[in-house]
Design an enzyme around this catalytic site. Structure first.
Site: not given
Ligand code: NDP
Length: 332
Positions: A105, A188
């Site tokens: 989401k 949410y």
């Molecule tokens: P993070 O920033 O921690 O992780 C995002 C990951 O995406 C990065 O670590 C990287 O992974 C990859 N990535 C690829 N391109 C980019 C870019 N340009 N900038 C930043 N990151 C990039 O985010 P979250 O894990 O917190 O969130 C990711 C998604 O999950 C969002 O859509 C958020 O809304 C959702 N979410 C949902 C939750 C829920 O409870 N359902 C809780 C938290 C988040 P890599 O280094 O491996 O390429």
């Protein structure tokens, strides 16, 4: 005699906070699926995950070779856990690779992207689900039941708030996030409004909070309050923030009330009603969500949290932003 059923293989796309802290560990608890592959732009993370989860080299991808996942029989489900503005592209690429998809989401930034995602999955005959983990949480399910069965009479008012005391990285960049706390945590409250009332709001009216840090919140709102009105006079008063912790859902009904607080967390949810306490055993929401999706695929059923649910929320988020910008009530 049929042998034991194969667990479906999940590939996580984007190994950030949510994948590392929640989804990876949850996939150690799932019964109907397991972590079969990863997609990451970071070599160090790929090595670390490979060791921790015993992932074979052939199931490890970066963003450039992601499309070749099409030829990988170990991967049944692609789970997109990227910054919001990247969801549409990766869901469509996963569908084109004939993989079932879970997308985090908010489903996307615009409803037009949501339509393209739904169409791509439907054309490829794959299932699409959104990471709405609270639809598997016993406290949120109980609140849905109390509302639906009118246990405390018809619902009259909802008060919902979700805020984080801090946010950083792509979450502060409108291009990657699509907006501020509304896209990330306010969603949410929007989704709760729909699962409590079982209805779509008729209109929304939103007000941006004052920015205490104009530089940090240059492209997005720092906080927002909004009101949603439903048929039969139900109102939802909501708020979200990136500088204040908020986490509750309170429902007033004709003959009493019920509430959960914290309401939207991964665990530790507590609940009470006007005459009792709600108590349920802890479950792993993410494991339950992913197992339900795997079962939907195995048993050829609908997912409880489909793309259409994600699109409906994005439509409401867009209306809330329009109202915030124009100062006017927006009809849906
Ligand atoms: P993070 O920033 O921690 O992780 C995002 C990951 O995406 C990065 O670590 C990287 O992974 C990859 N990535 C690829 N391109 C980019 C870019 N340009 N900038 C930043 N990151 C990039 O985010 P979250 O894990 O917190 O969130 C990711 C998604 O999950 C969002 O859509 C958020 O809304 C959702 N979410 C949902 C939750 C829920 O409870 N359902 C809780 C938290 C988040 P890599 O280094 O491996 O390429």
């Amino acid at each position: 005699m049929a042998g034991p059923r194969r667990k479906l293989g999940v590939a996580l796309v984007g190994l950030g906070m949510y994948s590392t802290g929640q989804l990876g560990p949850a996939l150690k608890e799932t019964k109907h699926c397991y972590l079969a592959g990863i997609v990451s732009g970071d070599q160090g993370k790929r090595e670390k995950w490979k060791m921790e989860y015993g992932i074979p080299e052939k199931n490890i991808y970066d963003y450039k070779d992601f499309d070749s996942i099409k030829d990988n029989g170990d991967i049944d489900i692609v789970y997109v856990v990227l910054p919001n503005s990247m969801h549409a592209e990766y869901v469509i690429r996963a569908a084109n690779a004939n993989k079932h998809v879970i997308c985090e989401k908010p489903m996307a930034i615009t409803t037009s992207e949501c339509n393209q995602m739904i169409n791509a999955c439907s054309k490829a005959h794959v299932l699409l689900s959104i990471g709405y983990r609270l639809h598997f949480d016993p406290y949120n399910l109980e609140v849905m039941r109390l509302a639906k069965e009118k246990v405390y009479g018809p619902v009259t008012k909802i008060t919902a708030a979700h805020g984080l005391s801090k946010a950083d990285g792509w979450r502060l960049d409108k291009k990657l996030a699509g907006g501020g706390p509304l896209m990330d945590v306010g969603i949410y409250c929007v989704n709760a409004g729909r699962y409590i009332t079982g209805m779509e709001p008729l209109n929304v009216h939103a007000f941006e909070g004052a920015k205490r840090n104009k530089e940090k919140f240059k492209t997005i709102e720092e906080s927002l309050t909004w009101r949603m009105e439903y048929a039969s006079g139900i109102v939802a008063e909501c708020s979200c923030s990136y500088s204040e912790y908020q986490n509750h859902l309170h429902v007033d009904a004709g003959k009493g009330w019920f509430e959960i607080a914290p309401a939207f967390s991964y665990g530790g949810i507590k609940g009470k009603t006007s005459d009792s306490k709600l108590e349920f055993p802890h479950i792993n929401q993410q494991a339950a969500q992913m197992d339900d999706f795997a079962l939907a695929i195995i048993e050829n059923k609908r997912t409880r949290v489909p793309g259409e649910m994600g699109r409906q929320d994005v439509k409401i988020l867009q209306a809330i932003y329009t109202s915030m910008q124009t100062g006017q009530k927006v009809r849906l």
